[in-house]
Design a protein around this motif. Structure first.
Motif, mmCIF file in Angstrom:
data_model
loop_
_atom_site.group_PDB
_atom_site.id
_atom_site.type_symbol
_atom_site.label_atom_id
_atom_site.label_comp_id
_atom_site.label_asym_id
_atom_site.label_seq_id
_atom_site.Cartn_x
_atom_site.Cartn_y
_atom_site.Cartn_z
ATOM 1 N N UNK A 79 0.721 -0.984 0.160
ATOM 2 C CA UNK A 79 -0.355 -0.007 0.086
ATOM 3 C C UNK A 79 0.433 1.205 0.398
ATOM 4 N N UNK A 80 1.865 1.025 0.731
ATOM 5 C CA UNK A 80 3.267 2.581 0.120
ATOM 6 C C UNK A 80 3.435 2.654 -1.290
ATOM 7 N N UNK A 81 3.267 1.745 -2.242
ATOM 8 C CA UNK A 81 3.069 2.366 -3.774
ATOM 9 C C UNK A 81 1.979 2.956 -3.988
ATOM 10 N N UNK A 82 1.106 3.655 -3.133
ATOM 11 C CA UNK A 82 -0.641 4.067 -3.845
ATOM 12 C C UNK A 82 0.517 5.595 -4.294
ATOM 13 N N UNK A 83 -0.088 5.936 -5.662
ATOM 14 C CA UNK A 83 0.026 7.626 -5.581
ATOM 15 C C UNK A 83 -0.376 8.601 -5.105
ATOM 16 N N UNK A 128 -9.754 1.784 -6.524
ATOM 17 C CA UNK A 128 -9.089 1.964 -7.932
ATOM 18 C C UNK A 128 -7.779 1.410 -8.383
ATOM 19 N N UNK A 129 -7.594 -0.109 -8.496
ATOM 20 C CA UNK A 129 -5.825 0.017 -8.904
ATOM 21 C C UNK A 129 -5.348 0.988 -9.904
ATOM 22 N N UNK A 130 -6.177 1.885 -10.615
ATOM 23 C CA UNK A 130 -5.668 2.322 -10.873
ATOM 24 C C UNK A 130 -4.341 3.893 -10.246
ATOM 25 N N UNK A 131 -5.097 3.975 -8.852
ATOM 26 C CA UNK A 131 -4.339 4.690 -8.246
ATOM 27 C C UNK A 131 -3.456 4.882 -7.551
ATOM 28 N N UNK A 132 -2.995 3.382 -7.754
ATOM 29 C CA UNK A 132 -1.227 2.070 -6.912
ATOM 30 C C UNK A 132 -1.002 2.301 -8.006
ATOM 31 N N UNK A 133 0.800 2.121 -7.833
ATOM 32 C CA UNK A 133 1.711 1.585 -9.188
ATOM 33 C C UNK A 133 2.525 0.999 -8.728
ATOM 34 N N UNK A 134 1.707 -0.280 -9.497
ATOM 35 C CA UNK A 134 1.736 -1.335 -9.731
ATOM 36 C C UNK A 134 2.877 -2.098 -10.166
ATOM 37 N N UNK A 171 15.409 -3.935 -0.427
ATOM 38 C CA UNK A 171 15.167 -2.726 -0.944
ATOM 39 C C UNK A 171 14.472 -1.208 -0.368
ATOM 40 N N UNK A 172 14.789 -0.263 -0.691
ATOM 41 C CA UNK A 172 14.357 0.935 -0.434
ATOM 42 C C UNK A 172 12.880 1.230 -1.192
ATOM 43 N N UNK A 173 11.547 1.181 -0.105
ATOM 44 C CA UNK A 173 10.691 1.626 -0.396
ATOM 45 C C UNK A 173 10.054 2.794 -0.247
ATOM 46 N N UNK A 174 8.658 3.161 -0.201
ATOM 47 C CA UNK A 174 8.060 4.715 0.123
ATOM 48 C C UNK A 174 7.734 4.446 1.859
ATOM 49 N N UNK A 175 7.514 5.207 2.061
ATOM 50 C CA UNK A 175 6.890 5.258 3.143
ATOM 51 C C UNK A 175 5.231 5.906 2.839
ATOM 52 N N UNK A 176 4.078 5.872 2.638
ATOM 53 C CA UNK A 176 2.868 6.976 2.845
ATOM 54 C C UNK A 176 2.166 6.875 3.776
ATOM 55 N N UNK A 177 2.172 8.147 3.551
ATOM 56 C CA UNK A 177 1.267 8.465 4.568
ATOM 57 C C UNK A 177 -0.564 9.211 3.882
ATOM 58 N N UNK A 178 -1.187 8.253 4.590
ATOM 59 C CA UNK A 178 -2.824 7.771 4.122
ATOM 60 C C UNK A 178 -3.088 9.131 4.030
ATOM 61 N N UNK A 179 -3.237 9.964 5.574
ATOM 62 C CA UNK A 179 -4.027 10.893 5.690
ATOM 63 C C UNK A 179 -3.148 12.588 4.727
ATOM 64 N N UNK A 180 -2.020 12.066 4.522
ATOM 65 C CA UNK A 180 -1.950 13.437 3.384
ATOM 66 C C UNK A 180 -1.732 13.176 2.120
ATOM 67 N N UNK A 190 0.255 11.277 0.452
ATOM 68 C CA UNK A 190 1.317 11.225 -0.347
ATOM 69 C C UNK A 190 2.686 10.282 0.932
ATOM 70 N N UNK A 191 3.619 10.631 0.111
ATOM 71 C CA UNK A 191 4.734 9.321 0.594
ATOM 72 C C UNK A 191 5.219 11.161 1.475
ATOM 73 N N UNK A 192 5.755 10.228 2.888
ATOM 74 C CA UNK A 192 6.896 11.527 3.424
ATOM 75 C C UNK A 192 8.131 10.103 3.871
ATOM 76 N N UNK A 193 8.610 10.102 2.530
ATOM 77 C CA UNK A 193 9.486 9.117 3.546
ATOM 78 C C UNK A 193 9.817 8.189 2.594
ATOM 79 N N UNK A 194 11.126 7.062 3.127
ATOM 80 C CA UNK A 194 11.640 6.276 2.716
ATOM 81 C C UNK A 194 11.734 5.716 3.731
ATOM 82 N N UNK A 195 12.295 3.895 3.874
ATOM 83 C CA UNK A 195 12.644 2.747 4.430
ATOM 84 C C UNK A 195 13.213 2.085 3.734
ATOM 85 N N UNK A 196 14.350 1.255 4.751
ATOM 86 C CA UNK A 196 14.798 0.180 3.743
ATOM 87 C C UNK A 196 14.441 -1.142 4.801
#
Length: 204
Positions: free
Chosen positions: A36-40, A63-69, A85-94, A96-102
């Motif tokens: 879910x961290x790969x949401x647009x 909708x799956x189109x809201x996600x970066x498959x 791998x380095x993955x994004x950290x997604x903030x649903x309330x905002x 958008x992404x708010x950084x990354x984590x390994x």
């Protein structure tokens, strides 16, 4: 064509929002990649919109189109192939992404990749030779509705009225989502059965 060598394989864990994927993934004790961290991002012009009903005009995050498959598939493949791998950290309330984590495997031969659109990448993961198994969780729709609503309210994900309306729509759509996941290659199981199967894979 032979697949590139891998150090681990993924258990893809799918199921409707609120059904308990994250909780089960944590209980397994395996490394977890949160798909879910790969949401647009909320300002992405490619985001789909709800076209009817009380929430018409809002972003359709279901909708799956809201996600970066493809980004999610690449992360699964990189984690399986290299152990990190380095993955994004997604903030649903905002929205958008708010950084990354390994994400690292630390020698584990199995990891869980879980998210509400996880079923969308089963075929790609299988084709890349990094899939150990794919499960879609099932439970009573009313139970899922209540768990999702209490979680989303607790985390202030969206305004309460939006959450109630979205939750009601998702409850009515739950059986379709599960049937689609099965068509896309997931085995439909209860959380308890998924836990047992994952533990067998991890031990064997």
């Amino acid at each position: 064509m032979p697949h590139p060598p891998v150090v681990a394989r993924a258990v893809v864990l799918a199921g409707p929002s609120g059904i308990g994927k994250s909780r089960l993934a944590a209980l397994t004790g395996l490394p977890v990649l949160r798909l879910d961290d790969y949401y647009r991002s909320g300002d992405d012009p490619a985001l789909p919109l709800i076209t009817h009903g009380a929430n018409a005009g809002l972003v359709d995050w279901d909708d799956p189109r809201s996600w970066r498959a493809q980004d999610a598939v690449r992360a699964v493949a990189e984690l399986a192939g290299t152990g990190r791998t380095v993955a994004p950290v997604y903030d649903i309330a905002r929205n958008g992404p708010c950084g990354t984590h390994e994400v690292t495997l630390d020698g584990a031969r199995l990891f869980v990749a879980e998210g509400i659109f996880a079923q969308q990448i089963v075929a790609d993961c299988r084709g890349r030779g990094v899939l150990a198994a794919a499960f879609c969780l099932r439970q009573r729709p009313l139970v899922t509705f209540w768990r999702r609503l209490t979680r989303d309210l607790r985390e202030h994900r969206k305004p309460p009225l939006v959450l109630v309306r979205r939750g009601w729509a998702l409850m009515r759509d739950q059986q379709r989502v599960i049937a689609e996941a099965e068509l896309l290659g997931c085995t439909v199981v209860s959380p308890a059965e998924a836990d047992a199967r994952i533990r067998r894979l991890a031990s064997g």
